[in-house]
Motif scaffolding. Sequence first.
Motif, short mmCIF file in Angstrom:
data_model
loop_
_atom_site.label_atom_id
_atom_site.label_comp_id
_atom_site.label_asym_id
_atom_site.label_seq_id
_atom_site.Cartn_x
_atom_site.Cartn_y
_atom_site.Cartn_z
N LEU A 96 0.83 -1.20 0.00
CA LEU A 96 0.00 0.00 0.00
C LEU A 96 0.88 1.26 0.00
N ILE A 97 1.95 1.23 0.81
CA ILE A 97 2.84 2.39 0.88
C ILE A 97 3.57 2.57 -0.44
N ALA A 98 4.07 1.44 -0.96
CA ALA A 98 4.83 1.51 -2.21
C ALA A 98 4.01 2.18 -3.30
N GLY A 99 2.72 1.97 -3.25
CA GLY A 99 1.82 2.56 -4.24
C GLY A 99 1.79 4.09 -4.15
N ASP A 130 2.05 17.78 1.60
CA ASP A 130 1.48 16.69 0.81
C ASP A 130 2.51 15.62 0.46
N ARG A 131 3.73 15.77 0.99
CA ARG A 131 4.75 14.71 0.82
C ARG A 131 5.59 14.61 2.10
N PHE A 132 6.09 13.46 2.36
CA PHE A 132 7.19 13.34 3.32
C PHE A 132 8.25 12.45 2.70
N PHE A 133 9.43 12.46 3.33
CA PHE A 133 10.58 11.83 2.68
C PHE A 133 11.28 10.85 3.63
N LEU A 134 11.72 9.76 3.03
CA LEU A 134 12.60 8.83 3.73
C LEU A 134 13.96 8.97 3.04
N LEU A 135 14.96 9.47 3.80
CA LEU A 135 16.25 9.78 3.18
C LEU A 135 17.04 8.50 2.91
N ILE A 185 6.97 10.16 -0.34
CA ILE A 185 5.69 9.45 -0.19
C ILE A 185 4.56 10.46 -0.26
N ASP A 186 3.65 10.18 -1.14
CA ASP A 186 2.51 11.07 -1.36
C ASP A 186 1.61 10.99 -0.13
N ALA A 187 1.58 12.07 0.61
CA ALA A 187 0.89 12.05 1.90
C ALA A 187 -0.62 11.98 1.74
N LYS A 188 -1.11 12.66 0.74
CA LYS A 188 -2.56 12.64 0.51
C LYS A 188 -3.00 11.21 0.23
N CYS A 189 -2.24 10.56 -0.64
CA CYS A 189 -2.51 9.17 -1.02
C CYS A 189 -2.49 8.28 0.23
N LEU A 190 -1.43 8.46 1.06
CA LEU A 190 -1.28 7.59 2.23
C LEU A 190 -2.34 7.91 3.30
#
Lengths: 279, 382, 152
Positions: free
Chosen positions: C24-27, C48-53, C107-112
């Motif tokens: 689900l996250i990968a999507g 609307d986004r967050f990041f995993l470095l 990661i698209d935050a809205k999506c998640l």
Amino acid sequence: MQPQALEDPFVPDIYRVEKVRRELADAVTLELEPQSGTRPDFRPGQFNMLYAFGVGEVAISMSASARLGAGFVHTVRNAGAVSGALARLEPGATLGVRGPFGTGWPVPEAEGRDVLIVAGGLGLAPLRPAIQDVLAHRERYGRVTILVGCRSPHDILYQHDLEEWRQRLDVTVEVTVDHAGTDWHGDVGFVTTLIPRSPFDPDNAVAMVCGPEVMMRFAASALLKAGVPASAIHLSMERNMKCAIGLCGHCQFGPKFVCKDGPVFPLDRISGLLAVQEI
Amino acid sequence: MQDSKADVTRVVIDTKGLQCLLEALAQAGYRVVGPTVRDEAIVYDDIAGIESLPVGWTDRQEAGRYALERRGDDACFGYVVGPHSWKKFLFPPVETLWTARRDEAGAMAVSRPEPSQGPFAFIGMRACEIEAIAIQDRVFEQGPYTDTAYAARRSDAFIVALNCGQAGGTCFCVSMDTGPKAKHGFDLALTEMIDGPSHRFLVEVGSEAGARIMVQVPHEQASAGQVEMAEAIVERTAGQMGRSLDTQGLKELLQDNPEHPRWDDVAMRCLTCANCTMVCPTCFCSTVEDHSDLTNTEAQRVRKWDSCFTMDYSYIHGGSVRASTASRYRQWMTHKLANWIDQFGTSGCVGCGRCITWCPVGIDLTEEAAAIRAAPGEKGSG
Amino acid sequence: METMDQILAKQAFFADFPAAFADLIAGCASNCHFKAGEYLLREGDPADRFFLLREGKVALEIAAPARAPVVLTTLKEGQIVGVSWLTAPYRAEFDARAMEPVRAIAIDAKCLRGKCEADHHLGYEMMKRFLPLVVERLHATRMQILDVYGQR
């Protein structure tokens, strides 16, 4: 501990300031040589009582390994009448020295294990002899990690040493500051945040922590959380010290005397006390 | 030092014999100090002879109260203990540790002062006070470092003990197993026996030095009846204790209750005046002061009694560790009755009751300990 | 070429994450790059986004008029940039500046958020990972505020 039953433990030996190096705006490093005789041997983590003529005495840890010279090296921060007088000494001046006193860092005990050094502010000074001794026999230890936290990029002690250690391939050095502007390219954040990301095997590591007590408490809890047992976490405590030989009562920390039972304690011997306010 | 009863020589002297003993000690070169009346209290000071003793006086003690009263007889030692203890002689309240001198080139040299006081002969030392000195011996002589000046004064001292003929209102030596009879640690031990016109002292000889002095003092062998009488006096005293302290598990009780609400309760009463630490015969805390002369060529380091009740005591860079009254009282009492055992293998309390008597608000450590015992495990709101 | 599933599975942050949730996250995830000096987030922008470095260092900064920006913390490989996507009104609280070239998973935050709302189990798994992070940063910030090394 070297009992001095036959000598008078109140009387200082006379030392001469050989060199003064300014480290920070409020801190200098003094290199001291005995006026006569030889300097006693000492272990990393032990301290001396330094006497400034007519002003008084203050407890200061040795900040260079005994193997590196024939004298004592002390880094002194101008924080009061006595330390201020010491920080103003010039080469050639004399001062009184009593010591060495107290327990040391578990440098020999850490052989065969990963070594994690966590220093906060001037807490790097008492740890430097331990680092120097570990690096002198680097092959006897596992991974060596040095984590240093301080207030700002202007407050980083021993930058030259840190640079030298950082250039070694067999040592991990991380420096982080609490406050910085965008011109600082290093890390910003409290030193304890470096612990979970450091390379060590919690089941086979020895941690040596020195800094303000609050910083040490939080470092200890981060280390425990990372799986390091309390018996392998060592802290260097600070309390008011007058005599350094267990006779004046000032440095009591619960049933412990910081001067003779410490200053370096394994966490499992003091964890109950650390949790009590005003003890 | 002789311990078992069988080895102890028992003789009897009268008041003239006592005077003779004081003179013999003075002639032997001792500085003879003992009880005397001054400032409406019985204090320890130099005594010229039997006339310096508090003859016919007694003291009435309660929490926060001390008063001298006339006795119905001429007892020389008919009181309990006063505000002084012998520690002021062995561990002086103010003592120069050394003097440093600096020459024109700036070179420093340090010298110790010559010992000036003593040797002391202590007259009328109570069993609890002997124990108190034994406790200070552990601190000053039996750790990794020795206070050499203390050790010298201590080893030279001649001790004339006095078995207590009465207990005070704040005494609890029976609880601490430190009295009222001196069992060891003395050169001579007296029991004062007054029976109508007969005023005698049973003398137990506890050392070679004691035996040597007694050669110069007219005495007779003690009869079985006199020995029995002396024992009865001490036994009666043991039954008169004004206070008691339950020491069973006391160390763990206090060490396990640093956050007990009772500390806040006692802090409401405690003035942090430090009286208890000044009168305590075992309190050993000291600070140092450094002075220099106007030309800055000579400096002295002076040691002074200090107290864990002051703010400065726990000062580290930035402030005092123990800023609250509760934390300072807790430090004192937990140290005295509990931590001391970890540090020196003995309680720091001998049950002399001075801290109770001389507390201006009458705080009683036996009562404070009992209060925590009555409700262990409670935690304060703070 | 690694799939996004494989990349995510290697990140300590998603350790022990149930496989179905990882999908689900990968999507919602994509790879991204930033040059030194570029901003991953700007204060006030929609979160609307967050990041995993994955590589490179990022500074969280706050700017004030008439003074140089203050760096509050720096973040590196394996760490998360951006937590404001979790709470309304979903706006970034700080600037996040790449101090060096940065590689990250965005990661698209809205999506998640939508997926978390639809599946509270997923939402709870995300909370269990983000809350400790927020608490840790709060603790560290408190220590920084205390200025423990300073002269009192």
